[in-house]
Design a protein around this motif. Structure first.
Motif, short mmCIF file in Angstrom:
data_model
loop_
_atom_site.label_atom_id
_atom_site.label_comp_id
_atom_site.label_asym_id
_atom_site.label_seq_id
_atom_site.Cartn_x
_atom_site.Cartn_y
_atom_site.Cartn_z
N THR A 162 13.51 6.58 -1.45
CA THR A 162 12.09 6.81 -1.17
C THR A 162 11.25 5.77 -1.90
OG1 THR A 162 12.47 9.19 -0.97
CG2 THR A 162 10.20 8.47 -1.33
N PRO A 163 10.44 5.00 -1.17
CA PRO A 163 9.58 4.01 -1.83
C PRO A 163 8.62 4.70 -2.81
CG PRO A 163 9.62 3.65 0.54
CD PRO A 163 10.28 4.97 0.30
N SER A 164 8.52 4.14 -3.99
CA SER A 164 7.62 4.72 -5.01
C SER A 164 6.68 3.63 -5.50
CB SER A 164 8.42 5.31 -6.17
OG SER A 164 9.30 4.33 -6.71
N PRO A 165 5.59 3.40 -4.78
CA PRO A 165 4.68 2.33 -5.18
C PRO A 165 4.02 2.63 -6.52
CG PRO A 165 3.67 3.71 -3.50
CD PRO A 165 5.10 4.16 -3.63
N LYS A 166 3.77 1.59 -7.26
CA LYS A 166 3.10 1.72 -8.55
C LYS A 166 1.87 0.82 -8.51
CE LYS A 166 3.08 3.35 -12.82
NZ LYS A 166 2.96 4.78 -13.13
N VAL A 167 0.84 1.32 -7.85
CA VAL A 167 -0.40 0.57 -7.72
C VAL A 167 -1.38 1.08 -8.77
CG1 VAL A 167 -2.34 0.01 -6.21
CG2 VAL A 167 -0.04 0.15 -5.26
N LEU A 168 -1.84 0.17 -9.61
CA LEU A 168 -2.80 0.52 -10.65
C LEU A 168 -4.22 0.33 -10.14
CD1 LEU A 168 -1.15 -1.28 -13.72
CD2 LEU A 168 -0.80 1.08 -12.94
N PHE A 169 -5.07 1.30 -10.43
CA PHE A 169 -6.49 1.21 -10.09
C PHE A 169 -7.30 1.04 -11.37
CE2 PHE A 169 -4.64 3.43 -6.52
CZ PHE A 169 -5.32 2.92 -5.42
N SER A 170 -8.37 0.31 -11.27
CA SER A 170 -9.25 0.18 -12.44
C SER A 170 -9.79 1.55 -12.83
CB SER A 170 -10.40 -0.78 -12.12
OG SER A 170 -11.11 -0.36 -10.97
N LEU A 188 -7.46 -3.19 -7.91
CA LEU A 188 -6.12 -2.63 -7.88
C LEU A 188 -5.09 -3.74 -8.03
CD1 LEU A 188 -5.22 -1.73 -4.21
CD2 LEU A 188 -7.50 -2.49 -4.80
N ILE A 189 -3.96 -3.37 -8.66
CA ILE A 189 -2.88 -4.30 -8.94
C ILE A 189 -1.56 -3.62 -8.63
CG2 ILE A 189 -1.65 -5.59 -10.75
CD1 ILE A 189 -4.25 -5.96 -12.22
N ASN A 190 -0.63 -4.35 -8.00
CA ASN A 190 0.72 -3.86 -7.78
C ASN A 190 1.53 -4.11 -9.04
OD1 ASN A 190 3.18 -3.02 -6.75
ND2 ASN A 190 3.55 -4.92 -5.65
N GLU A 191 1.88 -3.04 -9.76
CA GLU A 191 2.56 -3.19 -11.04
C GLU A 191 4.04 -3.58 -10.88
OE1 GLU A 191 3.09 -0.78 -15.27
OE2 GLU A 191 2.63 0.33 -13.45
N ARG A 192 4.65 -3.17 -9.77
CA ARG A 192 6.08 -3.44 -9.59
C ARG A 192 6.30 -4.87 -9.11
NH1 ARG A 192 8.80 1.23 -10.20
NH2 ARG A 192 7.80 3.19 -9.60
N ASN A 193 7.57 -5.35 -9.30
CA ASN A 193 7.93 -6.67 -8.84
C ASN A 193 8.13 -6.72 -7.33
OD1 ASN A 193 7.91 -7.81 -11.42
ND2 ASN A 193 10.00 -7.14 -11.82
N SER A 194 8.42 -5.57 -6.71
CA SER A 194 8.55 -5.53 -5.25
C SER A 194 7.21 -5.84 -4.61
CB SER A 194 9.05 -4.15 -4.79
OG SER A 194 8.16 -3.14 -5.23
N GLN A 195 7.25 -6.50 -3.47
CA GLN A 195 6.03 -6.98 -2.85
C GLN A 195 5.52 -6.00 -1.79
OE1 GLN A 195 4.51 -9.67 -4.10
NE2 GLN A 195 6.21 -9.65 -5.56
N LEU A 196 4.21 -5.88 -1.70
CA LEU A 196 3.56 -5.12 -0.65
C LEU A 196 2.88 -6.10 0.30
CD1 LEU A 196 1.93 -2.21 -2.69
CD2 LEU A 196 4.15 -2.24 -1.56
N ILE A 197 3.04 -5.86 1.59
CA ILE A 197 2.43 -6.73 2.58
C ILE A 197 1.59 -5.89 3.55
CG2 ILE A 197 4.24 -8.48 2.43
CD1 ILE A 197 5.50 -7.28 4.93
N ASN A 198 0.66 -6.57 4.23
CA ASN A 198 -0.23 -5.91 5.20
C ASN A 198 -0.87 -4.66 4.58
OD1 ASN A 198 0.44 -7.83 7.15
ND2 ASN A 198 2.17 -6.62 7.88
N VAL A 199 -1.48 -4.87 3.44
CA VAL A 199 -2.10 -3.75 2.70
C VAL A 199 -3.51 -3.51 3.23
CG1 VAL A 199 -2.79 -2.92 0.44
CG2 VAL A 199 -0.71 -4.28 0.67
N GLU A 200 -3.79 -2.26 3.52
CA GLU A 200 -5.09 -1.87 4.08
C GLU A 200 -5.71 -0.78 3.20
OE1 GLU A 200 -6.96 -0.43 8.38
OE2 GLU A 200 -4.81 -0.75 8.14
N VAL A 201 -7.00 -0.86 3.03
CA VAL A 201 -7.70 0.12 2.20
C VAL A 201 -8.83 0.77 2.99
CG1 VAL A 201 -9.27 -1.60 1.23
CG2 VAL A 201 -8.86 0.53 -0.02
N ASN A 202 -9.01 2.04 2.77
CA ASN A 202 -10.11 2.80 3.38
C ASN A 202 -10.89 3.48 2.28
OD1 ASN A 202 -11.13 5.64 4.51
ND2 ASN A 202 -11.11 4.17 6.19
N VAL A 203 -12.20 3.28 2.29
CA VAL A 203 -13.05 3.84 1.23
C VAL A 203 -14.09 4.76 1.88
CG1 VAL A 203 -14.64 3.34 -0.66
CG2 VAL A 203 -12.73 1.78 -0.17
N MET A 204 -14.19 5.96 1.36
CA MET A 204 -15.11 6.95 1.91
C MET A 204 -15.98 7.51 0.79
SD MET A 204 -14.18 10.41 4.07
CE MET A 204 -13.61 9.48 5.48
#
Length: 324
Positions: A162-170, A188-204
């Motif tokens: 199971t992918p377990s992303p470790k994205v840090l938010f300010s 936001l920062i990707n803390e892990r060495n694995s790469q994330l691609i096609n990243v999309e954000v939605n803010v409400m």
């Protein structure tokens, strides 16, 4: 009649176009956060069935490593303990290879270790069951052991696969100068060495407002972003909502945000290139987590022929006078 029908249609169209995060329109108090900082929903369910509350597979997959190992170890010990009691009640004289002992502890632990050998199908051969009843119990235990370790193997695989992303938010969301206007920003920062691609954000944006009848309701507004998608999330990403006259955040102050119990809801999704699976992370910022007249300091620097991303600077910011 036509006017009434017209009003009904108008309200229906308005309701269809209404933004909703899934939390409903009931006004919340200033203490009720919709999404917790770790991304979990701040919702407690009441009246669940036992099976829905237990949801054992989900619990085992999502619990931390220490708790997972502890549950497995306790389960293994308890199963052996139960069968050790059964063997002892049948009589340890039906376990060939256990030396005659007068002490209860010696006999019981002999039965316990025979159980562990049977459960794991190791079967050293030093102890063997005698009699139909003891053999039947040992056969049942061996079957339980096969199923038990098959389940444990599946759970371990599920946790690792199971992918377990470790994205840090300010820690804060900033109101900062942006071009010739101002902008709402978080990092936001990707803390892990694995790469994330096609990243999309939605803010409400979520806040309490009075409707036409004077009733306080929860309203939601999608915030237009400078950019809502990046192809390569290789370093850090400062997400910016330009505060234009069309923005629902326009003319807001710290006092108005507090009065309306404003919360910024954030959902990020992308693709993990190692697993080729989608990943999702969430967080939110309350009105008291806004910093006004600040801007983030850079977290990326050059070193030799490469770059260094300093994760410790994710929350660092400096004074930056806002544009009038």
């Amino acid at each position: 009649m036509k006017s009434k029908m017209g009003i009904k249609v108008s309200k229906l169209d308005e309701e269809k176009s209404r933004k909703d995060s899934g939390f409903g329109t009931a006004a919340t108090s200033t203490r009720a956060r919709l999404i917790l900082p770790d991304g979990t929903f701040n919702v407690t369910r009441k009246g669940q069935s036992f099976s829905a509350w237990l949801n054992l597979y989900h619990r085992m997959i999502t619990m931390n490593v220490f708790s997972f190992v502890l549950v497995i170890a306790l389960s293994y010990f308890l199963v052996n303990l139960v069968f050790a009691v059964i063997y002892y009640l049948i009589g340890v004289e039906h376990l060939n290879g256990i030396e005659e002992q007068t002490k209860f502890i010696s006999k019981f632990w002999g039965a316990f270790f025979f159980s562990s050998q049977t459960l794991t199908t190791v079967g050293y051969g030093h102890i063997s069951p005698l009699g139909s009843l003891t053999n039947a119990v040992a056969a049942v235990e061996a079957l339980i052991g096969l199923m038990m370790f098959a389940l444990i193997t599946g759970l371990v695989y599920g946790r690792f696969s199971t992918p377990s992303p470790k994205v840090l938010f300010s820690g804060n969301i900033l109101v900062s100068p942006y071009l010739d206007i101002n902008g709402l920003m978080f990092r936001l920062i990707n803390e892990r060495n694995s790469q994330l691609i096609n990243v999309e954000v939605n803010v409400m944006m979520s806040r309490n407002e009075k409707d036409e009848e004077g009733k306080l309701t929860r309203k939601y507004y999608n915030l237009a972003l400078e950019r809502d998608m990046i192809q390569f999330f290789s370093t850090s990403w400062t997400v910016v909502h330009p505060i234009t006259p069309e923005s629902p955040f326009y003319n807001e102050t710290s006092e108005s945000l507090k009065a309306s119990d404003t919360e910024i809801l954030i959902a990020v999704e992308g693709m993990n290139d190692a697993y080729a699976d989608p990943v999702h992370v969430r967080t939110s910022y309350l009105y008291n987590e806004f910093l006004w007249g600040k801007k983030f300091v850079p977290v990326l620097s050059e070193k030799g022929t490469g770059y260094v991303l300093d994760l410790k600077k994710i929350n660092e910011c400096v004074e930056a006078p806002l544009n009038n």
